[in-house]
Design an enzyme around this catalytic site. Structure first.
Site, PDB file in Angstrom:
ATOM      1  N   LYS A   1      17.854   2.477  42.496  1.00  0.00           N
ATOM      2  CA  LYS A   1      18.437   1.916  41.275  1.00  0.00           C
ATOM      3  C   LYS A   1      17.944   0.486  41.155  1.00  0.00           C
ATOM      4  CE  LYS A   1      22.653   0.880  38.839  1.00  0.00           C
ATOM      5  NZ  LYS A   1      24.086   1.136  38.725  1.00  0.00           N
TER       6      LYS A   1
ATOM      7  N   LYS B   1      16.397   5.306  38.813  1.00  0.00           N
ATOM      8  CA  LYS B   1      17.003   4.776  37.596  1.00  0.00           C
ATOM      9  C   LYS B   1      16.478   3.377  37.336  1.00  0.00           C
ATOM     10  CE  LYS B   1      21.447   3.292  36.001  1.00  0.00           C
ATOM     11  NZ  LYS B   1      22.792   3.007  36.372  1.00  0.00           N
TER      12      LYS B   1
HETATM   13  C1  PBG Z   1      27.510   1.268  37.282  1.00  0.00           C
HETATM   14  C2  PBG Z   1      26.443   1.868  36.448  1.00  0.00           C
HETATM   15  C3  PBG Z   1      25.567   1.247  35.538  1.00  0.00           C
HETATM   16  C4  PBG Z   1      24.832   2.259  34.938  1.00  0.00           C
HETATM   17  C5  PBG Z   1      25.241   3.461  35.516  1.00  0.00           C
HETATM   18  N1  PBG Z   1      26.226   3.191  36.456  1.00  0.00           N
HETATM   19  C6  PBG Z   1      25.448  -0.177  35.133  1.00  0.00           C
HETATM   20  C7  PBG Z   1      25.016  -1.180  36.097  1.00  0.00           C
HETATM   21  O1  PBG Z   1      24.665  -0.897  37.243  1.00  0.00           O
HETATM   22  O2  PBG Z   1      25.088  -2.342  35.726  1.00  0.00           O
HETATM   23  C8  PBG Z   1      23.815   2.079  33.848  1.00  0.00           C
HETATM   24  C9  PBG Z   1      23.541   3.287  33.013  1.00  0.00           C
HETATM   25  C10 PBG Z   1      22.826   3.032  31.724  1.00  0.00           C
HETATM   26  O3  PBG Z   1      22.362   1.923  31.418  1.00  0.00           O
HETATM   27  O4  PBG Z   1      22.740   3.995  30.957  1.00  0.00           O
HETATM   28  N2  PBG Z   1      27.121   0.662  38.451  1.00  0.00           N
END
Ligand code: PBG
Length: 327
Positions: free
Chosen positions: A197, A250
């Site tokens: 991520k 991601k």
């Molecule tokens: C929570 C989370 C996030 C996303 C998914 N789970 C935001 C972040 O990490 O700030 C982002 C998903 C998206 O942008 O569609 N941790």
């Protein structure tokens, strides 16, 4: 041997041949639908930065889920917005057995028996700092956060979640979660690890949707640096060793190399998250008439499949499922 003996256009000559030669397939079973639920009653609100994506109170979410279900969607990824006065630095609301997330899980599992419910596990929606972990002196502390994440995941599973999806990027979370689930007799719960991520600039619209933007700083001390790909292999090795069932990359479309790397090097399936900013970029270009929406949505999803993802979390899930059926 090459031209004129080899002519690649032979395999592209007609739509029938192209269908037969297609290397990549996309079906509704590859799609994971993110669902946003909000507190209150009788409200459906569009997310300003994601036109066409809505947040639902629990009494209004069924029509949307039914439409998804009728189009073949069987997997949802659930996110719940937390009221401002319930946020703190301890993740208290995350553990509330009657919190909105837990109610949402029970609601969906009772209305749609064979819907696979996956839940986001990270503290940000209920953190007064908007960070994914506990904050001490301006730092997001790792090991203290693990304990809360385990309790959070457990409360989702007790409410009926089939899978937990830790998105926090703390070190050691997959092992901790697996051990905690095992200790409590939950041997059939899946862990969808947000393995690679990235600290991406494409999460803004999501943070608008949940009102979860970080109150100070950014997430670069725990989410990955977007200049790195090898680091994703290290994250993946650890997640797989610690018991992840699915490893996710991601965002999706700008990280196809990372999806391919993980799919090549590991024998657990790879997922990808086409995130909120990707949705917004595509949908706003299309709303302006600059791009053809159906064509670009499908291309974006096929590209992620081609890179090696078995499952794609996407805000286009319901729409794409209709395109797949030629609806
Ligand atoms: C929570 C989370 C996030 C996303 C998914 N789970 C935001 C972040 O990490 O700030 C982002 C998903 C998206 O942008 O569609 N941790």
């Amino acid at each position: 041997m090459s031209y004129p003996f080899e002519r690649n256009r032979i395999l592209r000559k007609s739509s029938s041949i192209r269908e037969a030669m297609a290397e990549t397939h996309l079906s509704t079973s590859h799609l994971l639908l993110p669902v946003f639920i909000i507190p209150g009653e009788n409200e459906v609100s569009e997310i300003t930065s994601m036109p066409g994506v809505f947040r639902y109170t629990l009494d209004r979410v069924n029509a949307f889920l039914q439409e998804a279900y009728d189009n073949g969607i069987r997997q949802v990824l659930l996110f719940a917005q937390v009221e401002e006065h319930l946020k703190d630095n301890a993740g208290t609301e995350a553990l509330n057995p009657n919190g909105l997330m837990q109610q949402g899980i029970r609601h969906i599992k009772s209305a749609f028996l064979d819907m696979v419910v996956m839940t986001d596990v990270a503290l940000d929606p209920c953190s007064s700092y908007g960070h994914d972990g506990i904050v001490v002196d301006g730092t997001i502390v790792n090991d203290e956060t693990l304990e809360i994440l385990c309790a959070m995941a457990l409360s989702h599973v007790e409410a009926g979640a089939d899978w937990v999806a830790p998105s926090d990027m703390m070190d050691g979370r997959i092992g901790s979660l697996r051990e905690c689930l095992n200790d409590h007799g939950y041997h059939e719960i899946g862990i969808l690890a947000y393995t690679a991520k990235y600290a991406s600039n494409l999460y803004g619209p999501f943070r608008d949707a949940l009102d979860s933007a970080p109150g100070f700083g950014d997430k670069k001390t725990y989410q990955m640096d977007f200049r790195n790909a090898k680091e994703a292999l290290r994250e993946a090795r650890q997640d797989v060793e610690e018991g992840a069932d699915f490893i996710m990359v991601k965002p999706g479309g700008m990280y196809l190399d990372v999806i391919r790397d993980l799919a090549t090097h590991f024998d657990v399936p790879v997922a990808a998250y086409q995130v909120s900013g990707e949705y917004s970029m595509i949908s706003s270009a299309c709303a302006n008439g600059f791009l053809d929406r159906k064509a670009v949505v499908m291309e974006s999803l096929y590209a992620i499949r081609r890179a090696g993802a078995s499952l794609i979390a996407t805000y286009f899930a319901v729409e794409a499922s209709k395109y797949i059926q030629n609806k």
